[in-house]
Enzyme design. Structure first.
Site, PDB file in Angstrom:
ATOM      1  N   GLY A 171       0.838  -1.207   0.028  1.00 22.23           N
ATOM      2  CA  GLY A 171      -0.191   0.007   0.085  1.00 22.23           C
ATOM      3  C   GLY A 171       0.855   1.191  -0.066  1.00 22.23           C
ATOM      4  CB  CYS A 178      -9.962  20.776  21.522  1.00 24.68           C
ATOM      5  SG  CYS A 178     -10.140  21.893  23.022  1.00 24.68           S
TER       6      CYS A 178
HETATM    7  N1  LLP Z   1      -1.904  -6.495   3.414  1.00 24.54           N
HETATM    8  C1  LLP Z   1      -2.436  -6.442   4.488  1.00 24.54           C
HETATM    9  C2  LLP Z   1      -3.282  -7.812   5.031  1.00 24.54           C
HETATM   10  C3  LLP Z   1      -2.388  -5.385   5.432  1.00 24.54           C
HETATM   11  O1  LLP Z   1      -3.054  -5.512   6.655  1.00 24.54           O
HETATM   12  C4  LLP Z   1      -1.619  -4.241   5.013  1.00 24.54           C
HETATM   13  C5  LLP Z   1      -1.489  -3.149   5.792  1.00 24.54           C
HETATM   14  C6  LLP Z   1      -1.024  -4.171   3.779  1.00 24.54           C
HETATM   15  C7  LLP Z   1      -1.259  -5.320   2.971  1.00 24.54           C
HETATM   16  C8  LLP Z   1      -0.337  -3.057   3.218  1.00 24.54           C
HETATM   17  O2  LLP Z   1       0.789  -2.709   4.063  1.00 24.54           O
HETATM   18  P1  LLP Z   1       1.822  -1.660   3.465  1.00 24.54           P
HETATM   19  O3  LLP Z   1       2.312  -2.117   2.268  1.00 24.54           O
HETATM   20  O4  LLP Z   1       0.865  -0.528   3.333  1.00 24.54           O
HETATM   21  O5  LLP Z   1       2.576  -1.472   4.845  1.00 24.54           O
HETATM   22  N2  LLP Z   1      -1.963   2.987   9.485  1.00 24.54           N
HETATM   23  C9  LLP Z   1      -0.478   2.209   9.501  1.00 24.54           C
HETATM   24  C10 LLP Z   1      -0.479   1.261   8.455  1.00 24.54           C
HETATM   25  C11 LLP Z   1      -1.286   0.216   8.931  1.00 24.54           C
HETATM   26  C12 LLP Z   1      -1.286  -0.935   7.914  1.00 24.54           C
HETATM   27  C13 LLP Z   1      -2.425  -2.024   8.072  1.00 24.54           C
HETATM   28  N3  LLP Z   1      -2.265  -3.045   7.186  1.00 24.54           N
HETATM   29  C14 LLP Z   1       0.350   3.682   9.150  1.00 24.54           C
HETATM   30  O6  LLP Z   1      -0.250   4.518   9.026  1.00 24.54           O
HETATM   31  O7  LLP Z   1       1.560   3.426   9.273  1.00 24.54           O
END
Ligand code: LLP
Length: 428
Positions: free
Chosen positions: A284, A351
């Site tokens: 992602g 806030c």
């Molecule tokens: N696949 C699964 C099953 C996932 O749960 C996730 C992310 C991804 C792929 C993609 O991960 P990436 O390539 O984007 O690292 N809110 C957090 C990140 C949470 C990710 C949750 N799952 C942040 O802002 O860093």
């Protein structure tokens, strides 16, 4: 790491060929600005790095990072598939033009209704627990479904403990030791599992834990295939590929990473006689993280016990700094290369005291009215935004070759209130 900042002849920060100070004047702030060509470049760099080593390879963009329909359309055009984690994400992906066969649903703690929705949508389902499997078998004819299992390979990694999804503290997936039994249960229930999956965490810049997870998952896949007689059509290593947020962090060497993973993959396929299943990954952040900035205007300079620059965005707009203590590099849009002359706190308008984009950040001189650009705001930024403090969600624009299009209107107060009802008795 230099953040690849571009300026025009006026010295203003440029993104996608557009002057950020002009975008802020035209559309107002706070404003998310998404660079179309950056998304395409990121996707292609990643795709090419893997495909040259292994031809049956697919990227499933983890759309939780950024579900804007325009972003999804760009990735549909590039040939991506989608990792969806909720019915809403399945709905969004279908609307964005992805065929159900290009969508993998990886839910956790899903309800029967959500399973019914996934089944009716015709997407592949990545099962997270035996409970989910058993409920699924009652909802539909198992043999009609393409399923896989999410395995916890006991190794986890990530930029923050909330973002580590493998290991013995994690709620996700089935234990690797029970995989053979679980695949057997699936077969006994009439399923014909076609895949296996792991996702160990998010924000990984050190390839080591990822490689360990690949090894473990391949060993599990080998055992399951040989002991249960499953012929895998795909093996999915999840996402998690990090990007540098701090100036001192380096980019992941994606060429080397892809080579190591694919070599290991091919060796393990041979070792266990697994044939030639597709290799999937689910990034992602890597695809959209550095493709957007958040523009926010300074409205208050305040010398209290500390010096603050107060801006018109807050953790309702970009949660990561407050939620994970994440560093986001911040520059002045009209002088992005100016040298720091002070350490200052950059505070949002929510806030709460935790609403800080930066504490003690070395910054150049900042005046009221200056425009700040918060970098790397493409992943888990708008998608984690909220209406906290009754603030309408902000606007997103897409820039490409100097042109800009609104891809999400700024919400209004009416939007914030649109789903509320007051019982008649309270209106007297
Ligand atoms: N696949 C699964 C099953 C996932 O749960 C996730 C992310 C991804 C792929 C993609 O991960 P990436 O390539 O984007 O690292 N809110 C957090 C990140 C949470 C990710 C949750 N799952 C942040 O802002 O860093």
């Amino acid at each position: 790491m230099d953040f690849d900042l571009k300026t025009n002849e006026k010295g203003n920060l440029v993104i996608g060929g557009a002057d950020t100070t002009k975008l802020a004047e035209d559309y107002g702030t706070p404003l998310y600005v998404v660079d179309e060509s950056k998304i395409r470049e990121n996707y292609q760099r990643l795709y090419k790095a893997f495909i040259k080593h292994y031809s049956d390879f697919k990227i499933f963009y983890a759309c939780k990072a950024n579900t804007n329909l325009a972003v999804m359309r760009i990735l549909e055009q590039e040939g991506s598939s989608i990792d969806a984690v909720s019915p809403g994400e399945i709905y969004t992906a279908l609307l964005a033009g992805f065929e159900p066969s290009r969508i993998l649903f990886t839910g956790n703690n899903v309800t029967d209704d959500e399973l019914r929705f996934a089944v009716a949508s015709g997407v592949k389902i990545n099962v997270d627990s035996v409970s989910q499997l058993q409920r699924l078998s009652k909802i539909t004819k198992p043999s009609n479904l393409d399923i896989s299992f999410r395995v916890n390979p006991k190794v986890g990694a990530g930029h923050h403990e909330h973002c580590i999804t493998g290991g013995d503290l994690s709620k996700f997936g089935i234990m690797e030791e029970e995989a053979v039994d679980v695949y057997r249960i699936a077969k006994d229930l009439g399923f014909n599992p076609i895949g296996i999956h792991a996702h160990i965490g998010s924000g990984i810049l050190d390839p080591e834990p990822f490689i360990m997870a690949v090894k473990t998952l391949m060993d599990v896949a080998g055992r399951v295939s040989n002991e249960v007689g499953i012929k895998f059509q795909f093996i999915d290593f999840g996402g998690g590929l990090g990007i540098p947020y701090l100036p001192e962090e380096s980019k992941l060497d994606i060429e080397l990473f892809a080579k190591e993973i694919t070599n290991l993959y091919k060796d393990k396929l041979k070792e266990y006689n697994l044939g030639k299943p597709y290799m999937y990954i689910e990034p992602g952040r890597y695809i959209v993280g550095d493709a957007s900035i958040l523009l926010t205007r300074v409205n208050t300079i305040k010398q209290s016990y500390r010096k603050f620059a107060g801006v018109d965005a807050g953790f309702n707009t970009l949660l990561r700094p407050s939620m994970y203590g994440s560093y986001h590099h911040i520059v002045c849009a009209n002088k992005p290369f100016a040298q720091p002359v002070q350490n200052i706190d950059i505070a949002g308008n929510v806030c709460e005291s935790g609403d800080l984009f930066a504490r003690d950040r070395p910054m150049p001189d900042i005046q009221e009215g200056d425009l700040l650009a918060i970098l790397n705001a493409g992943a888990y930024a708008f998608s984690m935004s909220s209406q906290y403090n009754s603030r309408p969600k902000t606007m997103e624009v897409l820039v490409n070759q100097g042109n800009s299009d609104i891809i999400r209107e700024r919400e209004t107060f009416a939007d914030v209130l649109s789903k509320q009802n007051v019982p008649i008795r309270l209106l007297k």
